[in-house]
Design a protein around this motif. Structure first.
Motif, PDB file in Angstrom:
ATOM      1  N   PRO A 171      -3.264  10.979  -7.470  1.00  0.00           N
ATOM      2  CA  PRO A 171      -3.746   9.713  -6.921  1.00  0.00           C
ATOM      3  C   PRO A 171      -4.941   9.189  -7.728  1.00  0.00           C
ATOM      4  O   PRO A 171      -5.866   9.941  -8.017  1.00  0.00           O
ATOM      5  CB  PRO A 171      -4.160  10.071  -5.484  1.00  0.00           C
ATOM      6  CG  PRO A 171      -4.300  11.553  -5.449  1.00  0.00           C
ATOM      7  CD  PRO A 171      -3.397  12.092  -6.508  1.00  0.00           C
ATOM      8  N   ALA A 218      -3.482   4.565  -6.256  1.00  0.00           N
ATOM      9  CA  ALA A 218      -2.125   4.366  -6.762  1.00  0.00           C
ATOM     10  C   ALA A 218      -1.588   5.603  -7.474  1.00  0.00           C
ATOM     11  O   ALA A 218      -2.341   6.450  -7.940  1.00  0.00           O
ATOM     12  CB  ALA A 218      -2.109   3.173  -7.721  1.00  0.00           C
ATOM     13  N   TYR A 219      -0.263   5.649  -7.549  1.00  0.00           N
ATOM     14  CA  TYR A 219       0.471   6.741  -8.207  1.00  0.00           C
ATOM     15  C   TYR A 219       1.416   6.139  -9.240  1.00  0.00           C
ATOM     16  O   TYR A 219       1.790   4.968  -9.137  1.00  0.00           O
ATOM     17  CB  TYR A 219       1.314   7.509  -7.181  1.00  0.00           C
ATOM     18  CG  TYR A 219       0.516   8.174  -6.085  1.00  0.00           C
ATOM     19  CD1 TYR A 219       0.192   9.530  -6.134  1.00  0.00           C
ATOM     20  CD2 TYR A 219       0.083   7.447  -4.967  1.00  0.00           C
ATOM     21  CE1 TYR A 219      -0.532  10.146  -5.123  1.00  0.00           C
ATOM     22  CE2 TYR A 219      -0.650   8.051  -3.951  1.00  0.00           C
ATOM     23  CZ  TYR A 219      -0.948   9.397  -4.034  1.00  0.00           C
ATOM     24  OH  TYR A 219      -1.672   9.996  -3.034  1.00  0.00           O
ATOM     25  N   PHE A 277       1.806   2.722  -4.247  1.00  0.00           N
ATOM     26  CA  PHE A 277       0.536   2.963  -3.558  1.00  0.00           C
ATOM     27  C   PHE A 277       0.736   2.811  -2.066  1.00  0.00           C
ATOM     28  O   PHE A 277       1.663   2.156  -1.592  1.00  0.00           O
ATOM     29  CB  PHE A 277      -0.558   2.017  -4.079  1.00  0.00           C
ATOM     30  CG  PHE A 277      -0.590   0.709  -3.355  1.00  0.00           C
ATOM     31  CD1 PHE A 277      -1.565   0.455  -2.414  1.00  0.00           C
ATOM     32  CD2 PHE A 277       0.393  -0.239  -3.581  1.00  0.00           C
ATOM     33  CE1 PHE A 277      -1.562  -0.733  -1.711  1.00  0.00           C
ATOM     34  CE2 PHE A 277       0.393  -1.418  -2.883  1.00  0.00           C
ATOM     35  CZ  PHE A 277      -0.592  -1.670  -1.941  1.00  0.00           C
ATOM     36  N   ILE A 325      -7.628   0.138  -4.817  1.00  0.00           N
ATOM     37  CA  ILE A 325      -6.504   0.812  -4.156  1.00  0.00           C
ATOM     38  C   ILE A 325      -6.353   2.223  -4.730  1.00  0.00           C
ATOM     39  O   ILE A 325      -6.949   2.537  -5.764  1.00  0.00           O
ATOM     40  CB  ILE A 325      -5.160   0.047  -4.361  1.00  0.00           C
ATOM     41  CG1 ILE A 325      -4.803  -0.028  -5.853  1.00  0.00           C
ATOM     42  CG2 ILE A 325      -5.213  -1.340  -3.755  1.00  0.00           C
ATOM     43  CD1 ILE A 325      -3.407  -0.550  -6.124  1.00  0.00           C
ATOM     44  N   GLN A 338       5.242  -4.095  -4.487  1.00  0.00           N
ATOM     45  CA  GLN A 338       5.425  -3.039  -5.494  1.00  0.00           C
ATOM     46  C   GLN A 338       6.912  -2.737  -5.697  1.00  0.00           C
ATOM     47  O   GLN A 338       7.730  -2.979  -4.808  1.00  0.00           O
ATOM     48  CB  GLN A 338       4.669  -1.782  -5.065  1.00  0.00           C
ATOM     49  CG  GLN A 338       5.099  -1.208  -3.724  1.00  0.00           C
ATOM     50  CD  GLN A 338       4.241  -0.029  -3.282  1.00  0.00           C
ATOM     51  OE1 GLN A 338       3.496   0.542  -4.056  1.00  0.00           O
ATOM     52  NE2 GLN A 338       4.361   0.354  -2.024  1.00  0.00           N
ATOM     53  N   CYS A 368      -7.812   6.091  -8.180  1.00  0.00           N
ATOM     54  CA  CYS A 368      -8.509   4.972  -7.552  1.00  0.00           C
ATOM     55  C   CYS A 368      -8.672   3.870  -8.598  1.00  0.00           C
ATOM     56  O   CYS A 368      -9.392   4.039  -9.587  1.00  0.00           O
ATOM     57  CB  CYS A 368      -9.857   5.469  -7.040  1.00  0.00           C
ATOM     58  SG  CYS A 368     -10.780   4.211  -6.196  1.00  0.00           S
ATOM     59  N   GLU A 378      -7.707  10.525  -1.565  1.00  0.00           N
ATOM     60  CA  GLU A 378      -6.699   9.864  -0.722  1.00  0.00           C
ATOM     61  C   GLU A 378      -7.282   9.655   0.680  1.00  0.00           C
ATOM     62  O   GLU A 378      -8.379  10.101   0.968  1.00  0.00           O
ATOM     63  CB  GLU A 378      -5.411  10.694  -0.637  1.00  0.00           C
ATOM     64  CG  GLU A 378      -4.178  10.063  -1.276  1.00  0.00           C
ATOM     65  CD  GLU A 378      -3.752   8.689  -0.763  1.00  0.00           C
ATOM     66  OE1 GLU A 378      -4.368   8.147   0.181  1.00  0.00           O
ATOM     67  OE2 GLU A 378      -2.798   8.128  -1.330  1.00  0.00           O
TER      68      GLU A 378
END
Length: 505
Positions: A332, A303-304, A284, A301, A229, A334, A382
């Motif tokens: 967050p 992720a942000y 993430f 996952i 990332q 999914c 989370e």
């Protein structure tokens, strides 16, 4: 209430516990001295125990009655703890001191033993019953890594698979996948399993001086999933952090205009899949699960869209009005990626190569690389856990903490990835920890078991408790109130009684 009679073993948890030593204070919540705590289940009763990890870092700090060893968000000048920083590795004529052994994130099983883990090259063996701290293990003696994740995977034989970052070794920064065997040959019984550690394969970093930060990785029956990332460590900044008087956390940077690259390593050939798969920039920390279906790899996952999460846990932000005043700038999410590993190589440019029913797409580009867009499964969860018997396989259920715009969890949830239904447990003024699923030994279904979580009350006068939920219905079976000051922790494991070497008396 009543504990299920089959629930026997130890729930072992780890997290930051002590943030003030003498007159000195840590800057960041993730820097605190590791505090282990455990709930032992036996004959329908629960026993509680907690103990600080007696790391070299802890001993050095306590002896001096002040913070002597730098942590990720707290730098100490000068760092006089020479017994820890005896070794240093050279990089461009600068030196990065050896990292802390304050292993405060998770618990790992290797062979018959259990280890407290952080994200440096050190782990600490512990006794899961007494919480006594035993020897220190330096990964670097067995594999050239400076950092390693706290979320290893275990294969069907019980071997540990983990990822580590090898910084600028011979001028090449790379990510290593390594395996720690679950047992050693009979004639070498006195040797540790780490002596038989092997590097499975390596993935070169796209940038020599800016390796990607990662907290976990994914695994399926035949593949390892590693996500590179654009949330990266700046090696030059790290090497000069002491001289510049800044902490290591300031050496992490997110580039929102960059790409996120997916690497798939074939577990049989130990080679990386040559097709280039990528998605948009994201940050993430946690993989949930992954599996293969009809030539595709499906992985989930959380992720942000930015890296604001870490900054929220600076202790100066954790005031009494924290919940009201602190808002995540990115919630967050999914995400499910569906990656067509076996696709038609002659497919036309701009065509979607996903042939499974999903809103996730994988579009072929002119240069042959494939741009992946995820299906959004849900938002606001989370610290995900699954029934680990379904790890790497098609699955339904995620157990997680529920977070809205504040990073502190106020509920726990059970999410069905297929129907998108969510069950929740929450009570006023309660902060639950990561939920751990424990399967019923006679389970026939994925969610047949219990969910365990430690619940801290927002009013320090209210005692914390261990909560036991029926994993199917998400209804409360019982709670065990503990009259001690309990901390919010990070991660943990449930160790069934039969996996304990020692008697659980």
């Amino acid at each position: 209430g009543q504990l299920p009679i089959w629930l026997r073993g130890v729930l072992l948890r780890n997290g930051p516990g002590m943030h003030t030593i003498g007159d000195s204070k840590y800057n960041h919540w993730f820097d605190g001295m590791a505090l282990l705590h455990s709930f032992t289940f036996k004959n329908g009763e629960v026993y509680y125990r907690s103990k600080y990890l007696r790391s070299d870092t802890y001993n050095c700090n306590i002896e001096a009655n002040r913070i002597m060893v730098s942590e990720f968000g707290t730098m100490v000048y000068p760092d006089p703890c020479k017994n820890i920083f005896a070794k240093a590795f050279s990089y461009l004529s600068h030196t990065i001191p050896e990292f802390t052994d304050n292993c405060l994130i998770n618990i790992m099983k290797a062979g018959d033993d259990f280890y407290a883990t952080g994200e440096t090259n050190f782990i600490r063996k512990i006794n899961p019953l007494t919480l006594e701290t035993l020897e220190k293990v330096d990964y670097n003696k067995y594999v050239a890594v400076n950092l390693a994740t706290s979320h290893p995977h275990y294969d069907s034989a019980g071997n540990v698979l983990n990822m580590g970052t090898s910084i600028a070794a011979k001028g090449k920064t790379k990510f290593l996948l390594f395996k720690i065997p679950s047992s050693v040959p009979e004639q070498e019984k006195k040797k540790s399993c780490f002596k038989h550690l092997e590097v499975v394969c390596s993935v070169p970093s796209r940038s020599l001086l800016h390796p990607s930060y990662y907290h976990s990785f994914g695994i399926t029956e035949n593949y390892i999933i590693f996500i590179e990332q654009p949330f990266r460590l700046d090696i030059l900044k790290m090497a000069t952090a002491y001289m510049r008087g800044v902490n290591w956390a300031s050496c992490l940077a997110f580039n929102k205009d960059d790409k996120t690259w997916f690497h798939f390593i074939d577990r049989r050939t130990k080679k990386e899949v040559s097709t280039k798969f990528y998605t948009d920039a994201m940050v993430f920390f946690h993989h949930i699960n992954a599996y293969e279906e009809d030539g595709h790899i499906i992985f989930d996952i959380i992720a942000y869209t930015d890296n604001s999460l870490y900054d929220m846990f600076y202790l100066k932000n954790l005031t009494k009005d924290f919940e009201k005043n602190t808002k995540l700038t990115s919630i967050p999410t999914c995400k499910r990626f569906v990656v067509p590993l076996q696709h038609d190589k002659d497919a036309v440019v701009d065509s979607n190569l996903v042939t499974l029913p999903s809103t996730a797409t994988a579009v072929k580009e002119k240069d042959g690389s494939i741009y992946c867009q995820p299906e959004i499964l849900c938002e606001g969860i989370e610290l995900p856990r699954i029934n680990y018997d379904y790890n790497g396989k098609k699955y339904k259920y995620v157990f997680a903490t529920r977070v809205q715009w504040s990073p502190i969890p106020t509920k726990i949830a059970k999410f069905n990835t297929q129907t998108k239904e969510m069950l929740q447990w929450g009570e006023d003024d309660c902060w639950p920890s990561e939920p751990v699923f424990v399967p019923n030994p006679d389970a026939k279904e994925e969610d047949d078991g219990v969910v365990l979580t430690c619940v801290v009350k927002t009013d320090p006068k209210d005692p914390p408790f261990l909560l036991v939920l029926d994993a199917k219905t998400f209804t409360e079976l019982c709670r065990a109130i503990v009259n001690v000051e309990m901390h919010l922790d990070l991660h943990g494991v449930f160790i069934p009684q039969q996996d304990m070497k020692t008697d659980t008396e």
